[in-house]
Design a protein around this motif. Sequence first.
Motif, PDB file in Angstrom:
ATOM      1  N   MET A   2       0.823  -1.194   0.000  1.00 17.59           N
ATOM      2  CA  MET A   2       0.000   0.000   0.000  1.00 17.59           C
ATOM      3  C   MET A   2       0.870   1.261   0.000  1.00 17.59           C
ATOM      4  SD  MET A   2      -3.037   0.958   2.709  1.00 17.59           S
ATOM      5  CE  MET A   2      -3.252  -0.794   3.058  1.00 17.59           C
ATOM      6  N   GLN A   6      -2.612   5.789  -1.084  1.00 20.09           N
ATOM      7  CA  GLN A   6      -3.680   4.811  -0.935  1.00 20.09           C
ATOM      8  C   GLN A   6      -4.147   4.724   0.519  1.00 20.09           C
ATOM      9  OE1 GLN A   6      -1.656   1.383  -2.634  1.00 20.09           O
ATOM     10  NE2 GLN A   6      -3.059   1.359  -4.384  1.00 20.09           N
ATOM     11  N   ARG A   7      -3.190   4.710   1.446  1.00 19.00           N
ATOM     12  CA  ARG A   7      -3.554   4.635   2.869  1.00 19.00           C
ATOM     13  C   ARG A   7      -4.357   5.853   3.290  1.00 19.00           C
ATOM     14  NH1 ARG A   7      -2.352   1.763   7.411  1.00 19.00           N
ATOM     15  NH2 ARG A   7      -1.083   0.297   6.210  1.00 19.00           N
ATOM     16  N   ARG A  10      -7.892   5.568   1.782  1.00 19.38           N
ATOM     17  CA  ARG A  10      -8.663   4.513   2.446  1.00 19.38           C
ATOM     18  C   ARG A  10      -9.025   4.910   3.876  1.00 19.38           C
ATOM     19  NH1 ARG A  10      -4.948  -0.413  -0.132  1.00 19.38           N
ATOM     20  NH2 ARG A  10      -6.081  -0.478  -2.137  1.00 19.38           N
ATOM     21  N   SER A  11      -8.156   5.628   4.539  1.00 23.71           N
ATOM     22  CA  SER A  11      -8.464   6.132   5.878  1.00 23.71           C
ATOM     23  C   SER A  11      -9.671   7.072   5.837  1.00 23.71           C
ATOM     24  CB  SER A  11      -7.255   6.869   6.470  1.00 23.71           C
ATOM     25  OG  SER A  11      -6.184   5.982   6.695  1.00 23.71           O
ATOM     26  N   ASP A  36      -6.023   3.922  11.186  1.00 24.94           N
ATOM     27  CA  ASP A  36      -4.884   3.357  10.469  1.00 24.94           C
ATOM     28  C   ASP A  36      -4.898   1.831  10.543  1.00 24.94           C
ATOM     29  OD1 ASP A  36      -2.436   3.889   8.966  1.00 24.94           O
ATOM     30  OD2 ASP A  36      -1.377   3.093  10.713  1.00 24.94           O
ATOM     31  N   VAL A  39      -7.586   0.297   8.335  1.00 22.22           N
ATOM     32  CA  VAL A  39      -7.105   0.208   6.952  1.00 22.22           C
ATOM     33  C   VAL A  39      -6.245  -1.052   6.794  1.00 22.22           C
ATOM     34  CG1 VAL A  39      -5.613   1.278   5.218  1.00 22.22           C
ATOM     35  CG2 VAL A  39      -7.215   2.683   6.523  1.00 22.22           C
ATOM     36  N   SER A  40      -5.353  -1.274   7.740  1.00 20.33           N
ATOM     37  CA  SER A  40      -4.491  -2.464   7.665  1.00 20.33           C
ATOM     38  C   SER A  40      -5.304  -3.752   7.729  1.00 20.33           C
ATOM     39  CB  SER A  40      -3.472  -2.441   8.811  1.00 20.33           C
ATOM     40  OG  SER A  40      -2.609  -1.323   8.695  1.00 20.33           O
ATOM     41  N   TYR A  43      -7.395  -4.141   4.346  1.00 22.07           N
ATOM     42  CA  TYR A  43      -6.583  -4.319   3.139  1.00 22.07           C
ATOM     43  C   TYR A  43      -5.330  -5.137   3.421  1.00 22.07           C
ATOM     44  CZ  TYR A  43      -9.705  -0.682   1.480  1.00 22.07           C
ATOM     45  OH  TYR A  43     -10.830   0.031   1.140  1.00 22.07           O
ATOM     46  N   ASN A  78       5.444  -3.058   7.984  1.00 22.17           N
ATOM     47  CA  ASN A  78       4.840  -4.138   7.192  1.00 22.17           C
ATOM     48  C   ASN A  78       5.352  -5.504   7.628  1.00 22.17           C
ATOM     49  OD1 ASN A  78       3.171  -2.534   5.590  1.00 22.17           O
ATOM     50  ND2 ASN A  78       4.793  -2.153   4.088  1.00 22.17           N
TER      51      ASN A  78
END
Length: 303
Positions: A2, A6-7, A10-11, A36, A39-40, A43, A78
Motif C-alpha cells: 500500500m 492509498q492509505r 482509504r483512511s 490506520d 485500513v491495515s 486491506y 509491514n
Amino acid sequence: MMTADQRAHRSARIRQELADEGLTVPVGALGDLLVDELVSARYVEVHEGIRPTYGALIMDGLPADHAVKVPYPEATANDIRALADGVLTFVSRDISEPESLAIVALPMQDEVDAISVAMSTQGVIVQRHDAGTITVIYSEEIWVNEIFTWRRRPVARQRAIEVKRTLSLPSGALFALVVDLLEFAVHQLSPEGIGTTLVIPINLDHVSSTDGFSDVGVPPPFELRATSSTDLHLLRTFLRVVDGACIFTIEGVVERTQVKLDASSRAQTTVSPEGGDEALIGQMVLLRPPRVRGDCRKRRRAR
C-alpha cells in the motif's frame, strides 16, 4: 504494498463509513491509530488468493501482565503486520512509540477474551477474522464490519445490568449465572451463528414440572457447568448440531437439552412457526444469542 496516498484515501473512506453509521472515532492520536489499523485490517495483503487474519492492540501503554512486546529493531511496520495473526500475536500501537509486535498472555480465540482485555486496559482491539469480518472491541461496545457494512453490537456485561433491573434479580449467585450465560450467548454463540435458548429458572418450583414445555428434551450426555470455560466450549460445540433450548439449574448445571418450549398465546399470533419460542417470562430468564447478519459464518435458525 500500500502506498501512502492509498492509505490516506482509504483512511478517509473508512472514517466516512463509520460516520454514516453513527460510529464515533475517538478524537486525537488514538483515533488516528484506530483508523490506520482498520485500513491495515481491511486491506491485508493477499497471499495465494487468501487474506490472512490480523490484529492490533491500540492503547496508551501496554500493560506487561497482558502482553509482552518483542523487539525487532530492523523490522519495518509491514514486517511486523505480517506476523500479527490477531489471536496470539498483535501489532501494538502506542501514541508515543512506533509499531511493535506483541504476544498476548491469553490467546483471543473468542470475543469474550478480547473484551476482558479491553475492559482491563481501557484499550481498543482490532481483529480481522478468517472469513474477513473485522471487529473493533471496546470495553462497552463492539463494532462489526461485514462486506463493507458497519454495525454496533452490545457488550454482554453492560446489558446484564439492564436484565438485573428489569427482572429485579438480587446480587449473588443467580445474577453471576445470568452474566456468565449472557456472555456465552452474545460473545460465543452469536458470532458462530448458533441459535438456541438458554433457560435459567427463577421460580424453582417450576423446574420439577413440565408446564411450558412441549417436549422435555433429554439430559446432556455428561455434566456441563456454566462456571467452567471448558464446559462452555463443549456446550457450544454440542449446540452446533442440536435444536431446542437448554435448561440450567440454579447452580449453573445443564439439566436438559433439546427442550421445546410452548409458545405463549401472544407468540402464536405474532410469531411465525419458524420464528422461535417465547414463553414463561417471570418464571425463567430466557437468553438468546442475537441473530447474525451477513454470510461471514455458518448460521443456524434459532429455535
